[in-house]
Design an enzyme around this catalytic site. Sequence first.
Site, mmCIF file in Angstrom:
data_model
loop_
_atom_site.group_PDB
_atom_site.id
_atom_site.type_symbol
_atom_site.label_atom_id
_atom_site.label_comp_id
_atom_site.label_asym_id
_atom_site.label_seq_id
_atom_site.Cartn_x
_atom_site.Cartn_y
_atom_site.Cartn_z
ATOM 1 N N LYS A 269 50.141 42.316 25.555
ATOM 2 C CA LYS A 269 50.014 41.782 23.903
ATOM 3 C C LYS A 269 48.775 42.415 23.566
ATOM 4 C CE LYS A 269 51.859 37.593 26.153
ATOM 5 N NZ LYS A 269 51.908 36.554 26.684
ATOM 6 N N ARG B 54 36.390 46.272 46.110
ATOM 7 C CA ARG B 54 35.323 45.269 45.714
ATOM 8 C C ARG B 54 34.205 44.928 46.349
ATOM 9 N NH1 ARG B 54 39.148 40.541 42.090
ATOM 10 N NH2 ARG B 54 39.177 42.086 40.292
ATOM 11 N N GLY C 193 41.393 45.183 34.422
ATOM 12 C CA GLY C 193 42.879 44.792 34.527
ATOM 13 C C GLY C 193 43.705 46.525 35.139
ATOM 14 N N GLY D 283 37.874 40.399 33.431
ATOM 15 C CA GLY D 283 37.653 40.268 32.624
ATOM 16 C C GLY D 283 36.606 40.041 32.014
#
Length: 403
Positions: A205, A34, A361, A384
Site C-alpha cells: 500500500k 529475535r 517486515g 514498525g
Amino acid sequence: MIKFNNYNFDGRKALIRVDFNVPIKDGKITDDTRIRAALPTIKKVLDDGGSAILMSHWGRPLKDIEKKPDLTLADFSLSRIVSHLSSLLGVDVQFADDCISDDAASKAASLQPGQVLLLENLRYYKQEEKGDKEFAGKLSKLGDVYVNDAFGTAHRAHASTAVIADFFPADKKMFGLLMEGELSAAEEVLHNSKKPFTAIIGGAKVSDKILIIENLLEKATDIIIGGGMAYTFFKAQGCHIGNSLCEDDRLDTALELMKKADEKGVCIHLPADSIIADKFAADATTSSALNAEIPANWMGLDIGQMAIDHFKKIICESKTILWNGPMGVFEMEKFQHGTKAIAEAVAEATQNGAYSLVGGGDSVAAVNKFGFADKVSYVSTGGGALLEYFEGKELPGIAAIKK
Ligand code: AMP
C-alpha cells in the site's frame, strides 16, 4: 550516554527489556531470530559477573482474549520460551509467573551472578501499553541497571520501553548491543549516506509508505517503487492497470509525491512492466505486460524483466541502499522472481562496497527466504520501529535513554 560495552556489570542486576515476541505454533518456536539477537547483550552481562532479569511482551493477550473468550492468559505465556532460551544461553533460566508480584521481586533479589530470570509477559497488565508510571516504577525496582535491547518496540511509549527509564539515573540506563547495532545501521543510512543513495520501497500500500517516501525525498538520490503500491502511481498518470492493486483515494498523493521528487531532484523509478495474472492465486495463468497497458481483468503481481534490468542498474550504481517491502507477491513462486532479483542486486552492490540496510517486515522475510541475509550489510529486527525511524520520528524508547 553510557556505551554498553564500557559498563562493567560485575555484581549488578541488569533489568533488560528484550523483544521475545517470537512466532510460536503448537507450542513450538518457529523462528527464534529475535531471541538469538538478544543473546550477545545477555552474555556480556553474565560474563562480567552480573545477573540478568529479562522482560518482554508476547502478542496482545488482553485484546485477543476480549475478542476470543476461549483463549486464556496461558496461551500468551513466556514460560514457553524458557527451555529454548536456557539451551541457547547454556544457563538454566528461572521464571517468574508474574512480572511485578512479590514472587518476581524475591526471585530477582536472590539472583546470583551468572543467573538469569525471565519475567512473565508484561502485557498481562494493561498498564504496560498505557505507559503507566506506577507499573513502570514496580518493574524498575527489580534491577539496578536498565538496559533497553528491544528495538522492535522502540516506537512505543510503553511502561517497560520508555517510562521505566525515568526511574534510573543517566549512568544506570543504556541501550543493549542489538539496539546499538540497529541504531548505528539506521544512522549510517539516514545521516551518513554516501551518494548515490537508493531507497527501494515496495509492498502493498502507498498509504503505509507515504511518510517514509516524503522523508526520504530529503535524503535519497533515487527512489525505486515496486510491489502493489506502484500501480496507484500508474493509474494516477492515466494508465490502464486492469485489476491490479490500487488505492483510488491516494491518486493525488501519488502525483504530489512525484511532483515533490521532481522539485527536489530525486529520481523516482517506477517499474515499466509486470508479470500479470488472471487471478490472485499461486496457480494463476500468467503473462507479461507494460504497466501502462495491463488488460482488463488481469492484475500485476510482480515486476517484469524490463523493470528488473532497470532497477538492477540503479542498485548496482548505488553506494547506500535502504530496502523496505517486496517487489511482488513473493510468497507465491510464480511472483517471487522480481523480489529475488532485487535481493541479488542488493547483495552484489554490497559486495562492491555499498552499505545496505534491509528492514521493515516482508523484505526481511524475503532476504531470509532467498538466502541473502548475510550478503547485505544489515538486516533490521525492527519492523514498525524502523519505518518510524525513517519517517523521521523520534522513537520514545530511544529518547528515554538519551534524555
Ligand atoms: P507491506 O507489508 O506493505 O510491505 O506489503 C507486503 C505484502 O505486499 C506482501 O505480502 C506481498 O505479497 C504484497 N504485494 C507485493 N506486491 C504486490 C502486488 N503487486 N499485488 C498485491 N500484493 C502485493
